[in-house]
Design a protein around this motif. Sequence first.
Motif, mmCIF file in Angstrom:
data_model
loop_
_atom_site.group_PDB
_atom_site.id
_atom_site.type_symbol
_atom_site.label_atom_id
_atom_site.label_comp_id
_atom_site.label_asym_id
_atom_site.label_seq_id
_atom_site.Cartn_x
_atom_site.Cartn_y
_atom_site.Cartn_z
ATOM 1 N N UNK A 5 0.830 -1.212 0.000
ATOM 2 C CA UNK A 5 0.000 0.000 0.000
ATOM 3 C C UNK A 5 0.857 1.253 0.000
ATOM 4 N N UNK A 6 1.933 1.222 0.800
ATOM 5 C CA UNK A 6 2.841 2.370 0.852
ATOM 6 C C UNK A 6 3.490 2.628 -0.510
ATOM 7 N N UNK A 7 3.879 1.559 -1.182
ATOM 8 C CA UNK A 7 4.491 1.697 -2.509
ATOM 9 C C UNK A 7 3.486 2.297 -3.490
ATOM 10 N N UNK A 8 2.237 1.845 -3.436
ATOM 11 C CA UNK A 8 1.202 2.381 -4.319
ATOM 12 C C UNK A 8 0.969 3.867 -4.056
ATOM 13 N N UNK A 14 3.790 10.620 -6.973
ATOM 14 C CA UNK A 14 4.549 11.036 -8.146
ATOM 15 C C UNK A 14 3.637 11.434 -9.290
ATOM 16 N N UNK A 15 2.608 10.638 -9.528
ATOM 17 C CA UNK A 15 1.664 10.943 -10.607
ATOM 18 C C UNK A 15 0.949 12.259 -10.348
ATOM 19 N N UNK A 16 0.547 12.484 -9.086
ATOM 20 C CA UNK A 16 -0.177 13.707 -8.735
ATOM 21 C C UNK A 16 0.680 14.944 -8.976
ATOM 22 N N UNK A 17 1.964 14.866 -8.615
ATOM 23 C CA UNK A 17 2.856 16.009 -8.809
ATOM 24 C C UNK A 17 3.050 16.320 -10.298
ATOM 25 N N UNK A 18 3.159 15.293 -11.120
ATOM 26 C CA UNK A 18 3.299 15.509 -12.563
ATOM 27 C C UNK A 18 2.064 16.203 -13.117
ATOM 28 N N UNK A 37 8.052 15.135 -9.297
ATOM 29 C CA UNK A 37 7.108 14.057 -9.578
ATOM 30 C C UNK A 37 7.731 12.952 -10.413
ATOM 31 N N UNK A 38 8.544 13.333 -11.394
ATOM 32 C CA UNK A 38 9.170 12.343 -12.274
ATOM 33 C C UNK A 38 10.182 11.489 -11.519
ATOM 34 N N UNK A 39 10.930 12.096 -10.593
ATOM 35 C CA UNK A 39 11.885 11.334 -9.778
ATOM 36 C C UNK A 39 11.145 10.310 -8.929
ATOM 37 N N UNK A 40 10.069 10.758 -8.275
ATOM 38 C CA UNK A 40 9.287 9.852 -7.422
ATOM 39 C C UNK A 40 8.699 8.704 -8.247
ATOM 40 N N UNK A 41 8.131 9.049 -9.411
ATOM 41 C CA UNK A 41 7.501 8.018 -10.231
ATOM 42 C C UNK A 41 8.532 7.072 -10.834
ATOM 43 N N UNK A 42 9.733 7.589 -11.137
ATOM 44 C CA UNK A 42 10.795 6.717 -11.645
ATOM 45 C C UNK A 42 11.220 5.701 -10.591
ATOM 46 N N UNK A 43 11.347 6.165 -9.340
ATOM 47 C CA UNK A 43 11.703 5.248 -8.245
ATOM 48 C C UNK A 43 10.608 4.199 -8.052
ATOM 49 N N UNK A 44 9.359 4.652 -8.116
ATOM 50 C CA UNK A 44 8.214 3.727 -8.004
ATOM 51 C C UNK A 44 8.268 2.678 -9.117
ATOM 52 N N UNK A 45 8.581 3.139 -10.337
ATOM 53 C CA UNK A 45 8.646 2.213 -11.468
ATOM 54 C C UNK A 45 9.747 1.173 -11.275
ATOM 55 N N UNK A 46 10.878 1.589 -10.691
ATOM 56 C CA UNK A 46 11.962 0.630 -10.424
ATOM 57 C C UNK A 46 11.528 -0.394 -9.379
#
Length: 207
Positions: A5-8, A14-18, A37-46
């Motif tokens: 849940x935390x990861x989601x 990240x999506x919200x910031x973008x 936002x892109x940094x956060x979403x990139x980390x999430x994607x990894x």
Amino acid sequence: MDTKTLVELFGYLGSALVVISMLLTSVKKLRIVNTTGSVIFAIYALIIHSYPTALMNFCLVTINIYQLIKLSRTDRNYRLLETQGSGPVISYILDYYDKDIRHFFPEMDKGVAEECNAAYLVLIDVTPAGFLIGNRIDADTIDIKADYTLPAYRDCSVGKFLYRRLPEKGIHRLLFRVSSVDHEPYMEKMGFTRTQQGYEKNLQEAR
């Protein structure tokens, strides 16, 4: 709250910031928020092993950082155009941004601009980014009536460029005696000195 849940939630942040970045009028703020936002979403994607998504977002981060560096430069593709307060471009800006301009300069309108004998327009390539309107009260001094930057180019280097180039036009001293509480933080940030009449800046010292 479990790890999944935390990861989601991290990904949603990240999506919200973008998305929020796309709503910002300031180009610099847009780039900063979009980069975050892109940094956060990139980390999430990894974390979820979505490597193409991570690669795309890291590319966006690189592009944003490059553009932020360009925005901070005073030697970018700026142009300074000496014009008239009654000129068509400034008249159009005064109409289009009337509410925002009056927020900082309550007395400024086309009538005031037409009475001024000094006007300078800052362009980025051929796109207007800001203007300075006032009265040249002696050979090297302008009494400013409005020093306005369009919303998209605030937090950039428009003002620094303007003040660096005005001495080439024979202007070495700026006065600002308009009552404008909302504009005072900008004046202080740009190195104006408070006087009994308002604010003053010696451009020879600033060079």
